[in-house]
Design a protein around this motif. Structure first.
Motif, mmCIF file in Angstrom:
data_model
loop_
_atom_site.group_PDB
_atom_site.id
_atom_site.type_symbol
_atom_site.label_atom_id
_atom_site.label_comp_id
_atom_site.label_asym_id
_atom_site.label_seq_id
_atom_site.Cartn_x
_atom_site.Cartn_y
_atom_site.Cartn_z
ATOM 1 N N GLU A 19 0.837 -1.208 0.000
ATOM 2 C CA GLU A 19 0.000 0.000 0.000
ATOM 3 C C GLU A 19 0.872 1.258 0.000
ATOM 4 N N GLN A 20 1.927 1.258 0.807
ATOM 5 C CA GLN A 20 2.837 2.406 0.849
ATOM 6 C C GLN A 20 3.516 2.609 -0.509
ATOM 7 N N ASP A 23 1.222 4.326 -2.934
ATOM 8 C CA ASP A 23 1.082 5.743 -2.589
ATOM 9 C C ASP A 23 2.310 6.536 -3.025
ATOM 10 N N TYR A 27 -0.081 6.737 -7.349
ATOM 11 C CA TYR A 27 -1.377 6.252 -7.833
ATOM 12 C C TYR A 27 -2.496 7.041 -7.166
ATOM 13 N N ASP A 29 -6.060 8.025 -5.230
ATOM 14 C CA ASP A 29 -6.530 7.597 -3.910
ATOM 15 C C ASP A 29 -7.318 6.294 -3.954
ATOM 16 N N VAL A 32 -4.909 3.348 -4.393
ATOM 17 C CA VAL A 32 -4.158 3.110 -3.151
ATOM 18 C C VAL A 32 -5.060 2.481 -2.085
ATOM 19 N N TYR A 33 -6.334 2.855 -2.088
ATOM 20 C CA TYR A 33 -7.257 2.336 -1.076
ATOM 21 C C TYR A 33 -7.768 0.933 -1.432
ATOM 22 N N LYS A 165 -6.285 12.807 -7.280
ATOM 23 C CA LYS A 165 -5.140 13.000 -6.393
ATOM 24 C C LYS A 165 -4.369 14.255 -6.766
ATOM 25 N N SER A 169 -3.909 17.582 -4.228
ATOM 26 C CA SER A 169 -2.511 17.888 -3.893
ATOM 27 C C SER A 169 -2.103 19.303 -4.274
ATOM 28 N N HIS A 235 -9.701 15.654 1.006
ATOM 29 C CA HIS A 235 -9.335 14.349 0.474
ATOM 30 C C HIS A 235 -10.119 14.099 -0.811
#
Length: 305
Positions: A19-20, A23, A27, A29, A32-33, A165, A169, A235
């Motif tokens: 997962e890290q 991120d 990629y 959100d 990643v989720y 994302k 950002s 988010h």
């Protein structure tokens, strides 16, 4: 499936590190989720079949797991898993295989064919439908700050074609008013690019930044462009919820029933630019696609519209 409990400590560590890695590579959100959730189900299935190490995974193992997916029901609807959902499971396996390869670990083979998906045309909004979304921002909230923020979000997601994302950002300094550009520093795989923005949309962003944003608590303490009522960076899910709220306000019943995501707005602007005669290479640069093949899908969509 995110609630499935894993017993194997090595699987737990792999899942967290995977997962890290997703991120860090930039990629979006949702990827990643959800990708680790799909892999959690795979690891859980391995445990139930007493496969406790990755080097025990064979082609037949992957095929057996995929057969299980094809037979299990969707927990929410009770129906079978859709082709799109099965493809997401396949893509999760492939991304995990890529992760293992990048880390010099032994990988496993995936001899699976992607399911034929339904046309992505349903994700494309017409220009008239886009105008309806912009129109309802004039009464999307009792708070002016929220109304102006909703409109600014549409500018970034649709008019600028940013990924979710990339949008969350953004910092204030990334809006280059004099140059008529938006600087995207958090692109996919951390590729930077500049996106053009016209004067009309610049004024919308100016209204948000100088009139609405200061009305949010703690706005002075962060450089984040889009912030929530607590003064924290928004988010991707926050943007998705605002978009869904806008859909509830339109008069068009057909539009209200559509499942529209931030990425649908990106698909829509690409299609509209192509309709207006923009060169496919320019659209590729606008969207930040590494490969022209990713952009050429819109030529096929346009032929079917």
């Amino acid at each position: 499936m995110k609630k499935l409990k894993l017993q194997n400590d090595s699987y737990k560590i792999l899942l967290s590190d995977f997962e890290q890695w997703l991120d860090i590579l930039g990629y979006n959100d949702r990827t990643v989720y959800y990708t680790p959730i799909f892999m959690r189900e795979f690891f859980h299935w391995l445990e139930t079949h007493d496969i406790q190490q990755l080097d025990q995974i064979t082609i037949d193992t992957v095929k057996a797991y995929y057969k299980y997916l094809g037979q299990r029901s969707n927990q929410r609807t009770g129906a079978g898993l859709s082709k799109a959902y099965l493809n997401k499971h396949q893509n999760a396996l492939r991304k995990f295989r890529e992760y293992l390869k990048k880390h010099g670990a032994k990988t496993f083979k995936i001899h699976l064919r992607l399911e034929k998906k339904e046309s992505a045309i349903k994700d494309i909004l017409t220009q008239s439908e886009i105008k309806q979304l912009f129109a309802v921002t004039s009464y999307s909230s009792k708070y002016q700050r929220t109304r102006l923020r909703d409109k600014a979000i549409l500018v970034i997601l649709y008019s600028c074609g940013l990924r979710r994302k990339e949008a969350v950002s953004l910092d204030i300094g990334d809006i280059l008013f004099d140059a008529g550009r938006v600087f995207v520093r958090q692109g996919k795989n951390y590729k930077e690019r500049y996106v053009p923005i016209n004067k009309h949309n610049i004024r919308i962003l100016e209204d948000y930044i100088y009139e609405a944003r200061p009305m949010y608590t703690g706005s002075h303490a962060t450089e984040a462009l889009f912030i929530n009522k607590y003064g924290n960076r928004m988010h991707g899910q926050d943007m998705g919820r605002r978009l869904q709220h806008l859909l509830t306000l339109v008069d068009d019943e057909i539009l209200r029933e559509k499942h529209i995501t931030p990425h649908c707005l990106r698909h829509s602007i690409a299609t509209h630019l192509l309709q207006q005669g923009m060169k496919i290479e320019d659209i590729q640069q606008f969207l930040g696609h590494s490969s022209l093949k990713s952009t050429q899908i819109y030529t096929h969509l346009l032929e079917s519209l």
